[in-house]
Design an enzyme around this catalytic site. Sequence first.
Site, mmCIF file in Angstrom:
data_model
loop_
_atom_site.group_PDB
_atom_site.id
_atom_site.type_symbol
_atom_site.label_atom_id
_atom_site.label_comp_id
_atom_site.label_asym_id
_atom_site.label_seq_id
_atom_site.Cartn_x
_atom_site.Cartn_y
_atom_site.Cartn_z
ATOM 1 N N ASP A 5 0.819 -1.221 0.000
ATOM 2 C CA ASP A 5 0.000 0.000 0.000
ATOM 3 C C ASP A 5 0.853 1.272 0.000
ATOM 4 O O ASP A 5 0.513 2.260 -0.645
ATOM 5 C CB ASP A 5 -0.999 -0.002 1.175
ATOM 6 C CG ASP A 5 -0.326 -0.142 2.534
ATOM 7 O OD1 ASP A 5 0.818 -0.640 2.590
ATOM 8 O OD2 ASP A 5 -0.930 0.266 3.534
ATOM 9 N N ASP A 36 1.829 -9.083 3.304
ATOM 10 C CA ASP A 36 0.886 -8.687 4.365
ATOM 11 C C ASP A 36 -0.578 -8.908 4.004
ATOM 12 O O ASP A 36 -1.422 -8.926 4.901
ATOM 13 C CB ASP A 36 1.073 -7.201 4.703
ATOM 14 C CG ASP A 36 2.482 -6.906 5.196
ATOM 15 O OD1 ASP A 36 2.894 -5.726 5.153
ATOM 16 O OD2 ASP A 36 3.177 -7.859 5.595
HETATM 17 O O1 F6P Z 1 5.384 -5.068 4.320
HETATM 18 C C1 F6P Z 1 6.081 -6.282 4.308
HETATM 19 C C2 F6P Z 1 6.889 -6.413 5.568
HETATM 20 O O2 F6P Z 1 7.519 -7.649 5.565
HETATM 21 C C3 F6P Z 1 6.080 -6.278 6.849
HETATM 22 O O3 F6P Z 1 5.344 -7.456 7.152
HETATM 23 C C4 F6P Z 1 7.192 -5.980 7.832
HETATM 24 O O4 F6P Z 1 6.707 -5.339 8.994
HETATM 25 C C5 F6P Z 1 8.074 -5.031 7.017
HETATM 26 O O5 F6P Z 1 7.892 -5.389 5.656
HETATM 27 C C6 F6P Z 1 9.550 -5.147 7.347
HETATM 28 O O6 F6P Z 1 10.188 -4.109 6.603
HETATM 29 P P1 F6P Z 1 11.782 -4.180 6.346
HETATM 30 O O7 F6P Z 1 12.032 -5.279 5.347
HETATM 31 O O8 F6P Z 1 12.093 -2.808 5.784
HETATM 32 O O9 F6P Z 1 12.435 -4.473 7.662
#
Ligand code: F6P
Length: 320
Positions: free
Chosen positions: A104, A129
Amino acid sequence: MMKTIAVMTSGGDSPGMNAAARAVVRTAIFNGVHVFGIYNGYKGMLKDDMQELTSRSVSDIIQRGGTFLGTARSKEFETEEGRRKGYENLKKHGIEGLVIIGGDGSLRGGAQLSEECDIPIVGIPGTIDNDVWGSDYTIGCDTAANTIVDAINKLRDTASAHRRIIVIEVMGHRSGWLAMTAGIAGGAEYVLVPEVKYDIDEICDDIKESYARGKRYSIIVVAEGAGSGVDIGKIVAEKTEIDTRVSVLGHIQRGGSPTVQDRMKASQLGEQAALALISGVTNVVFGFEAGEVVRIDLFEAVHNKKTLDPELVRLAHVLA
Ligand code: F6P
């Protein structure tokens, strides 16, 4: 009919993004349209890190997790001048429209770009997600749910061997869909999600009673948006006085070879998105609703928050 489009992946990667990008590229080429790949998401757009792709550019990737285009978050793109700079780079290559594969947040950036720079955008929901409004599916959510269920299966073995409680923290950002779906499919005793209030005292009393009745273990799946698995594990250990361990699954949930479901749905969305963009459709997101491909208004998709299906919550309660 457009002559040149571009495709990019943005935000957290997810298994199946490659299948979607492959479908966009091959659909464009099949229809005689040039297609550019933008590398490393919006950061690459701002750095003019993009090049024309061929059918062979997307060979041997459908089975791979991650994204061959790369992805990255970009603070600069969150500014209007940053978006304008990205747009100028697109125009330099004669790019007339853009397919964005992302969650999103990424789709929101695309909506702003489209509004400010009047460039047609078509979105494909790519995130583990499953939190994009208007679609009951996002690319990668099925593979991630299977990864979590595999972890639950393995953790249940050791929990049973030691008569332990195991708390498993899973991803999902502010959505509880991953936790709820994998919790039900994995047979977890408790699933804690941000969308549903829970009483940890009540849960602990329930666990103690179940152990008194001879239960050997208990699995608690916690969505990261509902709290810290480590903190909840500490509370449960203290209140139940039962040996407790915590597993925070982390980024293992983002990897792996995409399931057939993710590959098929990503391929369908990729083809539909490319055909729509080429034919002049703009500002839509392609998703799924009850197994059918649907078109969602881009601005509605980014301005509405998806809620957790109450049917999932009810089922979890009945089966726990
Ligand atoms: O949006 C996908 C996601 O994996 C979420 O479930 C998680 O909170 C976030 O990305 C983690 O972000 P990053 O990879 O930047 O740590």
